[in-house]
Write a protein that holds these residues in place. Structure first.
Motif, mmCIF file in Angstrom:
data_model
loop_
_atom_site.group_PDB
_atom_site.id
_atom_site.type_symbol
_atom_site.label_atom_id
_atom_site.label_comp_id
_atom_site.label_asym_id
_atom_site.label_seq_id
_atom_site.Cartn_x
_atom_site.Cartn_y
_atom_site.Cartn_z
ATOM 1 N N LEU A 92 69.817 55.797 101.374
ATOM 2 C CA LEU A 92 69.945 57.176 101.956
ATOM 3 C C LEU A 92 69.348 57.304 103.038
ATOM 4 O O LEU A 92 68.542 56.694 103.238
ATOM 5 C CB LEU A 92 69.154 58.182 101.517
ATOM 6 N N PRO A 93 69.491 58.224 104.308
ATOM 7 C CA PRO A 93 69.068 58.316 106.041
ATOM 8 C C PRO A 93 67.877 58.954 105.293
ATOM 9 O O PRO A 93 67.283 57.804 106.079
ATOM 10 C CB PRO A 93 70.517 58.763 106.492
ATOM 11 N N GLN A 94 67.575 59.475 105.031
ATOM 12 C CA GLN A 94 66.414 60.574 104.762
ATOM 13 C C GLN A 94 65.259 59.457 103.848
ATOM 14 O O GLN A 94 65.302 58.835 103.122
ATOM 15 C CB GLN A 94 66.590 61.262 103.786
ATOM 16 N N PRO A 95 64.148 59.126 104.147
ATOM 17 C CA PRO A 95 62.769 59.166 102.838
ATOM 18 C C PRO A 95 63.050 59.323 101.780
ATOM 19 O O PRO A 95 63.191 60.331 101.497
ATOM 20 C CB PRO A 95 61.224 58.522 104.104
ATOM 21 N N VAL A 96 62.443 59.171 100.979
ATOM 22 C CA VAL A 96 62.586 58.821 99.606
ATOM 23 C C VAL A 96 61.310 58.678 99.094
ATOM 24 O O VAL A 96 60.948 57.552 98.940
ATOM 25 C CB VAL A 96 64.248 58.330 97.984
ATOM 26 N N ILE A 97 60.685 59.327 98.317
ATOM 27 C CA ILE A 97 59.779 58.987 97.963
ATOM 28 C C ILE A 97 59.851 59.530 96.132
ATOM 29 O O ILE A 97 60.663 60.177 95.263
ATOM 30 C CB ILE A 97 58.576 60.093 97.802
ATOM 31 N N ALA A 98 59.260 58.398 95.377
ATOM 32 C CA ALA A 98 59.689 58.550 94.189
ATOM 33 C C ALA A 98 58.192 59.129 93.674
ATOM 34 O O ALA A 98 56.891 58.467 93.185
ATOM 35 C CB ALA A 98 59.869 57.136 93.293
ATOM 36 N N ALA A 99 58.813 60.813 92.485
ATOM 37 C CA ALA A 99 57.292 60.382 92.421
ATOM 38 C C ALA A 99 56.728 60.399 90.710
ATOM 39 O O ALA A 99 57.386 61.031 89.839
ATOM 40 C CB ALA A 99 56.753 62.317 92.538
ATOM 41 N N VAL A 100 55.899 59.614 90.248
ATOM 42 C CA VAL A 100 55.828 59.023 89.085
ATOM 43 C C VAL A 100 55.296 59.630 88.371
ATOM 44 O O VAL A 100 53.575 59.597 88.134
ATOM 45 C CB VAL A 100 56.406 57.462 88.979
ATOM 46 N N HIS A 101 55.267 61.064 87.396
ATOM 47 C CA HIS A 101 53.755 60.346 86.027
ATOM 48 C C HIS A 101 54.174 60.008 84.667
ATOM 49 O O HIS A 101 55.662 60.235 84.142
ATOM 50 C CB HIS A 101 53.303 62.678 85.858
ATOM 51 N N GLY A 102 53.481 59.528 84.078
ATOM 52 C CA GLY A 102 53.871 59.629 82.391
ATOM 53 C C GLY A 102 54.727 58.156 82.429
ATOM 54 O O GLY A 102 54.522 57.225 83.610
ATOM 55 N N HIS A 103 55.891 58.230 81.632
ATOM 56 C CA HIS A 103 56.767 56.843 81.288
ATOM 57 C C HIS A 103 57.645 57.002 82.303
ATOM 58 O O HIS A 103 57.954 57.306 82.564
ATOM 59 C CB HIS A 103 57.574 56.827 79.917
ATOM 60 N N CYS A 104 57.647 55.238 82.526
ATOM 61 C CA CYS A 104 58.239 54.808 83.800
ATOM 62 C C CYS A 104 58.543 53.143 83.429
ATOM 63 O O CYS A 104 58.639 52.292 84.000
ATOM 64 C CB CYS A 104 57.801 55.093 85.189
ATOM 65 N N TYR A 105 59.959 53.167 82.529
ATOM 66 C CA TYR A 105 59.944 52.058 82.304
ATOM 67 C C TYR A 105 61.356 51.933 82.129
ATOM 68 O O TYR A 105 62.375 52.135 82.441
ATOM 69 C CB TYR A 105 59.271 51.737 80.473
ATOM 70 N N THR A 106 61.064 50.194 82.422
ATOM 71 C CA THR A 106 62.876 49.391 82.578
ATOM 72 C C THR A 106 63.483 49.940 83.780
ATOM 73 O O THR A 106 63.501 50.029 85.122
ATOM 74 C CB THR A 106 63.083 48.992 81.317
ATOM 75 N N GLY A 107 64.389 50.310 82.790
ATOM 76 C CA GLY A 107 65.722 51.674 84.137
ATOM 77 C C GLY A 107 65.002 52.356 85.164
ATOM 78 O O GLY A 107 65.789 52.490 85.662
ATOM 79 N N ALA A 108 64.160 52.885 84.650
ATOM 80 C CA ALA A 108 63.466 54.396 84.832
ATOM 81 C C ALA A 108 62.529 53.436 86.053
ATOM 82 O O ALA A 108 62.308 53.308 87.695
ATOM 83 C CB ALA A 108 62.497 54.979 84.796
ATOM 84 N N LEU A 109 62.045 51.902 86.229
ATOM 85 C CA LEU A 109 61.248 51.458 87.209
ATOM 86 C C LEU A 109 61.922 51.106 88.159
ATOM 87 O O LEU A 109 62.151 51.245 89.284
ATOM 88 C CB LEU A 109 60.144 50.455 86.859
ATOM 89 N N GLU A 110 63.152 50.820 87.275
ATOM 90 C CA GLU A 110 64.254 50.432 88.647
ATOM 91 C C GLU A 110 65.184 51.359 89.432
ATOM 92 O O GLU A 110 65.262 50.809 91.114
ATOM 93 C CB GLU A 110 65.793 49.680 88.104
#
Length: 251
Positions: A92-110
């Motif tokens: 994406l041209p715009q900056p992206v923040i991934a905001a993670v709480h709780g589980h972030c496993y495998t495909g979610a981490l990708e």
């Protein structure tokens, strides 16, 4: 019909929220279809959207790829579809923040690794469990994870399938910031406000430079920076004048 990915626009920020809380936001094809639609729409409005936040509803960011979908033989619209959508998010041209709480496993981490920044709460839990299920990454784990945390630490995550806390993720450089659970939303809003207050033109240009020169030798990268410069933003004069006016008042 319930939206699997919702979008909220506020002050130039588009917040995309994974919305399968009853399934811990497990990632299926239908969710990726909605996510791609939002990504395409956001990419076309750089004058109105200067920042994207990706987060999850309910208890967590996402528990990862929906194993029920895998077991039942999911049918994406084309081969490597999910990887293609994740790449669209990353580019994406715009900056992206991934905001993670709780589980972030495998495909979610990708998915989270497609963010330019990853912010997490202290209750966040990160893992790559491909090997636990006799799976091999096809959504970018083997490429984005070592680029973020280094080859040896990425190998550790991939080989052990261990769960890492938010503080551990911060220590290894997987996330940019880790904040107290109670202050997560406030800290996320403050970070978004800080980024949005700076030049959107510069953000897009800097993001493109980082992506285009990733892996280049230093001389080639320096040449690219000069040759491919997008130049000054349309608000440069206004920003400098505002700073000079403020400085004059202080003095």
């Amino acid at each position: 019909m319930v939206e699997l990915v919702t979008r909220k626009n506020e002050g130039g920020c588009a917040t995309l929220t994974l919305n399968r809380p009853e399934r811990l936001n497990a990632l299926n094809v239908a969710l990726f279809l909605e996510l791609e639609s939002h990504i395409d729409a956001i990419a076309a409005v750089t004058d109105k959207v200067g920042l994207v936040i990706l987060r999850g509803s309910g208890k967590c960011f996402s528990a990862g790829h929906d194993l029920n979908d895998i077991a039942s033989g999911e049918k994406p619209p084309r081969p490597n579809y999910q990887a293609h959508v994740i790449e669209k998010l990353a580019m994406l041209p715009q900056p992206v923040i991934a905001a993670v709480h709780g589980h972030c496993y495998t495909g979610a981490l990708e998915l989270a690794l497609a963010g330019d920044l990853i912010m997490c709460s202290e209750n966040a839990k990160f893992a790559d469990t491909h090997a636990r299920w006799a799976l091999v990454p096809v959504w970018g784990m083997s490429q984005r994870l070592p680029r973020r945390i280094g080859q040896s630490k990425a190998a550790e995550m991939m080989l052990t399938c261990r769960i890492y806390t938010g503080q551990q993720a911060l220590a290894m450089g997987l996330v940019n910031t880790c904040v107290a659970d109670a202050g997560f939303d406030a800290e996320l809003a403050a970070l978004a406000s800080t980024i949005l207050a700076n030049s959107w033109h510069s953000h897009r240009a800097n993001k493109a430079l980082l992506a285009d020169t990733d892996g280049l030798p230093l001389p080639a990268g320096l040449s690219h920076e000069i040759a491919r410069s997008r130049g000054r933003g349309p608000d440069m004069a206004e920003r400098i004048a505002a700073f000079q006016s403020k400085s004059a008042k202080i003095s």
